[in-house]
Design a protein around this motif. Sequence first.
Motif, PDB file in Angstrom:
ATOM      1  N   LYS A  32      23.863  21.812  30.453  1.00  0.00           N
ATOM      2  CA  LYS A  32      22.765  22.176  29.558  1.00  0.00           C
ATOM      3  C   LYS A  32      23.244  22.299  28.113  1.00  0.00           C
ATOM      4  O   LYS A  32      22.575  21.845  27.187  1.00  0.00           O
ATOM      5  CB  LYS A  32      22.122  23.486  30.012  1.00  0.00           C
ATOM      6  CG  LYS A  32      21.237  23.328  31.222  1.00  0.00           C
ATOM      7  CD  LYS A  32      20.765  24.648  31.795  1.00  0.00           C
ATOM      8  CE  LYS A  32      20.032  25.501  30.817  1.00  0.00           C
ATOM      9  NZ  LYS A  32      19.482  26.724  31.428  1.00  0.00           N
ATOM     10  N   ILE A  33      24.411  22.903  27.910  1.00  0.00           N
ATOM     11  CA  ILE A  33      24.954  23.060  26.565  1.00  0.00           C
ATOM     12  C   ILE A  33      25.294  21.705  25.959  1.00  0.00           C
ATOM     13  O   ILE A  33      24.958  21.423  24.802  1.00  0.00           O
ATOM     14  CB  ILE A  33      26.198  23.978  26.589  1.00  0.00           C
ATOM     15  CG1 ILE A  33      25.783  25.406  26.909  1.00  0.00           C
ATOM     16  CG2 ILE A  33      26.954  23.921  25.270  1.00  0.00           C
ATOM     17  CD1 ILE A  33      26.926  26.346  27.194  1.00  0.00           C
ATOM     18  N   LEU A  34      25.947  20.835  26.740  1.00  0.00           N
ATOM     19  CA  LEU A  34      26.300  19.512  26.232  1.00  0.00           C
ATOM     20  C   LEU A  34      25.062  18.690  25.912  1.00  0.00           C
ATOM     21  O   LEU A  34      25.025  17.965  24.910  1.00  0.00           O
ATOM     22  CB  LEU A  34      27.180  18.778  27.242  1.00  0.00           C
ATOM     23  CG  LEU A  34      28.615  19.282  27.357  1.00  0.00           C
ATOM     24  CD1 LEU A  34      29.338  18.559  28.482  1.00  0.00           C
ATOM     25  CD2 LEU A  34      29.353  19.111  26.052  1.00  0.00           C
ATOM     26  N   PHE A  35      24.031  18.786  26.745  1.00  0.00           N
ATOM     27  CA  PHE A  35      22.813  18.038  26.477  1.00  0.00           C
ATOM     28  C   PHE A  35      22.124  18.548  25.214  1.00  0.00           C
ATOM     29  O   PHE A  35      21.620  17.763  24.414  1.00  0.00           O
ATOM     30  CB  PHE A  35      21.853  18.105  27.660  1.00  0.00           C
ATOM     31  CG  PHE A  35      20.619  17.274  27.457  1.00  0.00           C
ATOM     32  CD1 PHE A  35      20.690  15.901  27.515  1.00  0.00           C
ATOM     33  CD2 PHE A  35      19.402  17.872  27.185  1.00  0.00           C
ATOM     34  CE1 PHE A  35      19.558  15.119  27.307  1.00  0.00           C
ATOM     35  CE2 PHE A  35      18.271  17.110  26.982  1.00  0.00           C
ATOM     36  CZ  PHE A  35      18.353  15.729  27.046  1.00  0.00           C
ATOM     37  N   ALA A  36      22.128  19.856  25.014  1.00  0.00           N
ATOM     38  CA  ALA A  36      21.520  20.418  23.809  1.00  0.00           C
ATOM     39  C   ALA A  36      22.283  19.968  22.560  1.00  0.00           C
ATOM     40  O   ALA A  36      21.670  19.629  21.543  1.00  0.00           O
ATOM     41  CB  ALA A  36      21.494  21.939  23.895  1.00  0.00           C
ATOM     42  N   LEU A  37      23.617  19.936  22.629  1.00  0.00           N
ATOM     43  CA  LEU A  37      24.410  19.464  21.498  1.00  0.00           C
ATOM     44  C   LEU A  37      24.152  17.986  21.229  1.00  0.00           C
ATOM     45  O   LEU A  37      24.055  17.562  20.073  1.00  0.00           O
ATOM     46  CB  LEU A  37      25.894  19.704  21.755  1.00  0.00           C
ATOM     47  CG  LEU A  37      26.361  21.152  21.698  1.00  0.00           C
ATOM     48  CD1 LEU A  37      27.821  21.258  22.110  1.00  0.00           C
ATOM     49  CD2 LEU A  37      26.141  21.726  20.314  1.00  0.00           C
ATOM     50  N   PHE A  38      24.032  17.191  22.304  1.00  0.00           N
ATOM     51  CA  PHE A  38      23.725  15.774  22.138  1.00  0.00           C
ATOM     52  C   PHE A  38      22.371  15.599  21.468  1.00  0.00           C
ATOM     53  O   PHE A  38      22.222  14.806  20.541  1.00  0.00           O
ATOM     54  CB  PHE A  38      23.737  15.064  23.489  1.00  0.00           C
ATOM     55  CG  PHE A  38      23.071  13.713  23.456  1.00  0.00           C
ATOM     56  CD1 PHE A  38      23.727  12.624  22.915  1.00  0.00           C
ATOM     57  CD2 PHE A  38      21.796  13.561  23.953  1.00  0.00           C
ATOM     58  CE1 PHE A  38      23.110  11.388  22.860  1.00  0.00           C
ATOM     59  CE2 PHE A  38      21.172  12.330  23.905  1.00  0.00           C
ATOM     60  CZ  PHE A  38      21.832  11.234  23.357  1.00  0.00           C
ATOM     61  N   LEU A  39      21.384  16.335  21.932  1.00  0.00           N
ATOM     62  CA  LEU A  39      20.039  16.221  21.375  1.00  0.00           C
ATOM     63  C   LEU A  39      20.019  16.625  19.901  1.00  0.00           C
ATOM     64  O   LEU A  39      19.390  15.962  19.074  1.00  0.00           O
ATOM     65  CB  LEU A  39      19.078  17.078  22.193  1.00  0.00           C
ATOM     66  CG  LEU A  39      17.603  16.802  22.063  1.00  0.00           C
ATOM     67  CD1 LEU A  39      17.300  15.367  22.460  1.00  0.00           C
ATOM     68  CD2 LEU A  39      16.820  17.756  22.936  1.00  0.00           C
ATOM     69  N   LEU A  40      20.714  17.684  19.558  1.00  0.00           N
ATOM     70  CA  LEU A  40      20.792  18.136  18.175  1.00  0.00           C
ATOM     71  C   LEU A  40      21.468  17.080  17.303  1.00  0.00           C
ATOM     72  O   LEU A  40      20.978  16.765  16.210  1.00  0.00           O
ATOM     73  CB  LEU A  40      21.545  19.461  18.096  1.00  0.00           C
ATOM     74  CG  LEU A  40      21.699  20.064  16.714  1.00  0.00           C
ATOM     75  CD1 LEU A  40      20.344  20.509  16.187  1.00  0.00           C
ATOM     76  CD2 LEU A  40      22.651  21.238  16.758  1.00  0.00           C
ATOM     77  N   ALA A  41      22.583  16.531  17.757  1.00  0.00           N
ATOM     78  CA  ALA A  41      23.286  15.499  16.988  1.00  0.00           C
ATOM     79  C   ALA A  41      22.417  14.258  16.829  1.00  0.00           C
ATOM     80  O   ALA A  41      22.387  13.636  15.760  1.00  0.00           O
ATOM     81  CB  ALA A  41      24.605  15.152  17.663  1.00  0.00           C
TER      82      ALA A  41
END
Length: 57
Positions: A32-41
């Motif tokens: 979930k954290i990695l996906f949120a960082l990907f989405l933000l980037a």
Amino acid sequence: MLKWALIFLVVSLVAGALGFTGVASGAKTIAKILFALFLLAFIVLVLLAWSAGQLIF
């Protein structure tokens, strides 16, 4: 980053199916954290590309 999020998602699903709930919970949180960082980037890069396109015209 999206690749790692998907890997951790698969690890979470497999661990949950095998009954390793602690591992599944940890992998789910990391995914979930990695996906949120990907989405933000992704959103930031799209906005930067859009604004650069506006400056050219």
